[in-house]
Scaffold this motif. Sequence first.
Motif, PDB file in Angstrom:
ATOM      1  N   ASP A 104       8.502  48.485 -17.435  1.00 44.93           N
ATOM      2  CA  ASP A 104       8.581  49.774 -16.310  1.00 44.93           C
ATOM      3  C   ASP A 104       8.541  49.083 -14.949  1.00 44.93           C
ATOM      4  O   ASP A 104       9.157  49.796 -14.245  1.00 44.93           O
ATOM      5  CB  ASP A 104       7.244  50.495 -16.851  1.00 44.93           C
ATOM      6  CG  ASP A 104       7.585  51.486 -18.280  1.00 44.93           C
ATOM      7  OD1 ASP A 104       8.978  51.223 -18.559  1.00 44.93           O
ATOM      8  OD2 ASP A 104       6.449  52.092 -18.610  1.00 44.93           O
ATOM      9  N   GLY A 105       7.692  48.209 -14.736  1.00 38.77           N
ATOM     10  CA  GLY A 105       7.599  47.481 -13.583  1.00 38.77           C
ATOM     11  C   GLY A 105       9.018  46.994 -13.302  1.00 38.77           C
ATOM     12  O   GLY A 105       9.433  47.179 -12.000  1.00 38.77           O
ATOM     13  N   ALA A 106       9.670  46.283 -13.759  1.00 38.82           N
ATOM     14  CA  ALA A 106      10.842  45.809 -13.614  1.00 38.82           C
ATOM     15  C   ALA A 106      11.910  46.895 -13.416  1.00 38.82           C
ATOM     16  O   ALA A 106      12.769  46.537 -12.231  1.00 38.82           O
ATOM     17  CB  ALA A 106      11.345  44.864 -14.842  1.00 38.82           C
ATOM     18  N   GLU A 107      12.042  47.852 -13.975  1.00 44.13           N
ATOM     19  CA  GLU A 107      12.730  49.057 -13.978  1.00 44.13           C
ATOM     20  C   GLU A 107      12.438  49.717 -12.536  1.00 44.13           C
ATOM     21  O   GLU A 107      13.478  50.136 -11.953  1.00 44.13           O
ATOM     22  CB  GLU A 107      12.630  50.077 -15.029  1.00 44.13           C
ATOM     23  CG  GLU A 107      13.798  51.072 -15.163  1.00 44.13           C
ATOM     24  CD  GLU A 107      15.099  50.460 -15.276  1.00 44.13           C
ATOM     25  OE1 GLU A 107      15.989  50.903 -14.794  1.00 44.13           O
ATOM     26  OE2 GLU A 107      15.109  49.248 -16.020  1.00 44.13           O
ATOM     27  N   ILE A 108      11.424  49.693 -11.964  1.00 42.20           N
ATOM     28  CA  ILE A 108      10.956  50.236 -10.597  1.00 42.20           C
ATOM     29  C   ILE A 108      11.543  49.454  -9.687  1.00 42.20           C
ATOM     30  O   ILE A 108      12.153  49.838  -8.767  1.00 42.20           O
ATOM     31  CB  ILE A 108       9.815  50.512 -10.534  1.00 42.20           C
ATOM     32  CG1 ILE A 108       8.906  51.495 -11.344  1.00 42.20           C
ATOM     33  CG2 ILE A 108       9.100  50.762  -9.122  1.00 42.20           C
ATOM     34  CD1 ILE A 108       7.562  51.788 -11.306  1.00 42.20           C
ATOM     35  N   LEU A 109      11.575  47.982  -9.905  1.00 40.60           N
ATOM     36  CA  LEU A 109      12.254  47.132  -8.952  1.00 40.60           C
ATOM     37  C   LEU A 109      13.661  47.382  -8.911  1.00 40.60           C
ATOM     38  O   LEU A 109      14.322  47.319  -7.698  1.00 40.60           O
ATOM     39  CB  LEU A 109      11.691  45.839  -9.197  1.00 40.60           C
ATOM     40  CG  LEU A 109      12.291  44.718  -8.015  1.00 40.60           C
ATOM     41  CD1 LEU A 109      11.638  45.014  -6.735  1.00 40.60           C
ATOM     42  CD2 LEU A 109      11.661  43.385  -8.614  1.00 40.60           C
ATOM     43  N   ARG A 110      14.041  47.359 -10.107  1.00 35.84           N
ATOM     44  CA  ARG A 110      15.722  47.584 -10.084  1.00 35.84           C
ATOM     45  C   ARG A 110      16.108  48.804  -9.460  1.00 35.84           C
ATOM     46  O   ARG A 110      17.124  48.989  -8.513  1.00 35.84           O
ATOM     47  CB  ARG A 110      16.120  47.698 -11.380  1.00 35.84           C
ATOM     48  CG  ARG A 110      16.012  46.460 -12.206  1.00 35.84           C
ATOM     49  CD  ARG A 110      16.727  46.613 -13.444  1.00 35.84           C
ATOM     50  NE  ARG A 110      16.451  45.297 -14.437  1.00 35.84           N
ATOM     51  CZ  ARG A 110      15.406  45.340 -15.353  1.00 35.84           C
ATOM     52  NH1 ARG A 110      14.662  46.298 -15.654  1.00 35.84           N
ATOM     53  NH2 ARG A 110      15.014  44.081 -15.962  1.00 35.84           N
ATOM     54  N   GLY A 111      15.231  50.022  -9.357  1.00 36.67           N
ATOM     55  CA  GLY A 111      15.580  51.316  -8.676  1.00 36.67           C
ATOM     56  C   GLY A 111      15.403  50.957  -7.367  1.00 36.67           C
ATOM     57  O   GLY A 111      16.467  51.597  -6.528  1.00 36.67           O
ATOM     58  N   LEU A 112      14.528  50.141  -6.813  1.00 42.41           N
ATOM     59  CA  LEU A 112      14.557  49.866  -5.468  1.00 42.41           C
ATOM     60  C   LEU A 112      15.588  49.079  -4.857  1.00 42.41           C
ATOM     61  O   LEU A 112      16.204  49.192  -3.633  1.00 42.41           O
ATOM     62  CB  LEU A 112      13.128  49.311  -5.032  1.00 42.41           C
ATOM     63  CG  LEU A 112      11.820  50.203  -5.300  1.00 42.41           C
ATOM     64  CD1 LEU A 112      10.695  49.194  -5.092  1.00 42.41           C
ATOM     65  CD2 LEU A 112      11.555  51.144  -4.351  1.00 42.41           C
ATOM     66  N   ILE A 113      16.251  48.352  -5.725  1.00 39.35           N
ATOM     67  CA  ILE A 113      17.347  47.391  -5.454  1.00 39.35           C
ATOM     68  C   ILE A 113      18.570  48.064  -5.261  1.00 39.35           C
ATOM     69  O   ILE A 113      19.388  47.590  -4.139  1.00 39.35           O
ATOM     70  CB  ILE A 113      17.282  46.341  -6.631  1.00 39.35           C
ATOM     71  CG1 ILE A 113      16.202  45.254  -6.563  1.00 39.35           C
ATOM     72  CG2 ILE A 113      18.765  45.342  -6.374  1.00 39.35           C
ATOM     73  CD1 ILE A 113      16.502  44.178  -5.371  1.00 39.35           C
ATOM     74  N   LYS A 114      18.778  49.104  -5.733  1.00 37.70           N
ATOM     75  CA  LYS A 114      19.882  49.669  -5.769  1.00 37.70           C
ATOM     76  C   LYS A 114      20.522  50.139  -4.295  1.00 37.70           C
ATOM     77  O   LYS A 114      21.532  50.332  -4.266  1.00 37.70           O
ATOM     78  CB  LYS A 114      19.927  50.952  -6.462  1.00 37.70           C
ATOM     79  CG  LYS A 114      19.613  50.826  -7.954  1.00 37.70           C
ATOM     80  CD  LYS A 114      19.740  52.045  -8.819  1.00 37.70           C
ATOM     81  CE  LYS A 114      19.836  51.943 -10.320  1.00 37.70           C
ATOM     82  NZ  LYS A 114      19.683  53.103 -11.116  1.00 37.70           N
ATOM     83  N   ASP A 115      19.481  50.366  -3.381  1.00 40.23           N
ATOM     84  CA  ASP A 115      19.984  50.823  -1.921  1.00 40.23           C
ATOM     85  C   ASP A 115      19.311  49.886  -0.901  1.00 40.23           C
ATOM     86  O   ASP A 115      19.143  50.072   0.264  1.00 40.23           O
ATOM     87  CB  ASP A 115      19.759  52.120  -1.606  1.00 40.23           C
ATOM     88  CG  ASP A 115      18.142  52.598  -1.496  1.00 40.23           C
ATOM     89  OD1 ASP A 115      17.292  51.658  -1.925  1.00 40.23           O
ATOM     90  OD2 ASP A 115      17.908  53.499  -0.994  1.00 40.23           O
ATOM     91  N   ALA A 116      18.889  48.664  -1.432  1.00 42.83           N
ATOM     92  CA  ALA A 116      18.533  47.435  -0.640  1.00 42.83           C
ATOM     93  C   ALA A 116      19.389  46.834  -0.097  1.00 42.83           C
ATOM     94  O   ALA A 116      20.738  46.495  -0.811  1.00 42.83           O
ATOM     95  CB  ALA A 116      17.181  46.710  -1.171  1.00 42.83           C
TER      96      ALA A 116
END
Length: 426
Positions: A104-116
């Motif tokens: 779940d933590g990795a998925e949150i980071l992937r979500g943040l990556i999408k518009d980084a």
Amino acid sequence: MNDSSGNTVPAVEADQTGRGAGGILAGVKVLDLSRVVAGPLAGQTLADLGADVVKIERTGGGDDLRTLGPPWVTSPDDSLEQSTYFQTVNRGKRSLTLDFATPDGAEILRGLIKDADVLIENFRTGTLSRYGLGYDELSKLNPRLIYCSITGFGQTGPYSDRSGYDYLVQAMGGQMAVTGLPDGMTGAGPMRVGVPIADITAGNNAVIGILSAIIDRAKTGKGQHIDISLFDSQVALLLNSLSAWLNARAPLPRTGNDHPTAVPNGVFQVSDGHILIATFNDREFARLAEALGHPEWATDAKYARSRDRLANRVDLTRDMTEALSHHGKLHWMKTINAAKVSCGPINDMSDIEQDEQLAERDMFIKLTHHKMGDVRLVGSPLKFSATPVVYNAPPPLVGEHTDELLRERLTLSDAQIQDLRARNII
């Protein structure tokens, strides 16, 4: 506003969102997953330039640098403390705690990556790839992502799986071989530089790489992986020391406070202490000789040319010390600088704090944190005529902006955030 020593210090009431009010990089989103010095310094520099920098820290404690003390910065009510070291490389950021080792933590980071726009990390080579968070995986989510890895020895090569800290890299990278007193003197031997020079240089190289990749992305539309090594950065710093070996097989020896080739260039005793005098050519030496009351040195066969002065360093040092012994620091600094020769004091930290040149150039700032109170920091050395650096936020408390960022970036609800916290994912 004056500090306790009477200096005027610009007081900056920090924008607690830290989202960048102006600056060259306004609108650029950075995820800073790094710890300790090199990576955080790169992130802070980008923040000074106006980027919106989110510092992602481990749950439970955050960046190891927070506890690397004493000394400490303590809140007015004494309930909180952070190392003074942490303050030096973390202003302008928001802090989010996250255990990305969990799915779940990795998925949150992937979500943040999408518009980084940029990700900075300094984990051991291959660590993030184990969680599906390496460049190859994340660039598929966001082809525009600029992914900057900072490690001790780089992503490739026989040392790539080793950890590497500044002190070790100074030793392996040749810095200690050229620093210290010369052989034959009491205390001779290899010596480290007193500041983390390999970390600092790697952090600055990371910024150069990131800014270059941003320019390239404007042309191609695509990001790329930047591979920064402390070891590479340190070796690149050797300049003439390594060039002398590579091209002439002539190792430059340790020379303590003396320059290995430019003479006179070092510390000299005067009647009330010491000063630093630096010359790099025969014209400067002639002006120095005149200022010291010995114009004849400029035509003396022992001293006239740079190579002559190098061969007769001991004699010249003796003659200069005698000439300098008749007056004190203030006299000689005024006289020698008037002769257009570089000369200055050997300042300690209290001297630096009160230096009028640094005050004029706004090199000391004060940021106000709503819990920690005032924090004094060294300002950015980057000066721009049209787009000055910005100081939007003091160094954050660990996880200080977690809820805010999860709502803002991922539109999570309060219930979702509470669930993540209950499971120690944030």
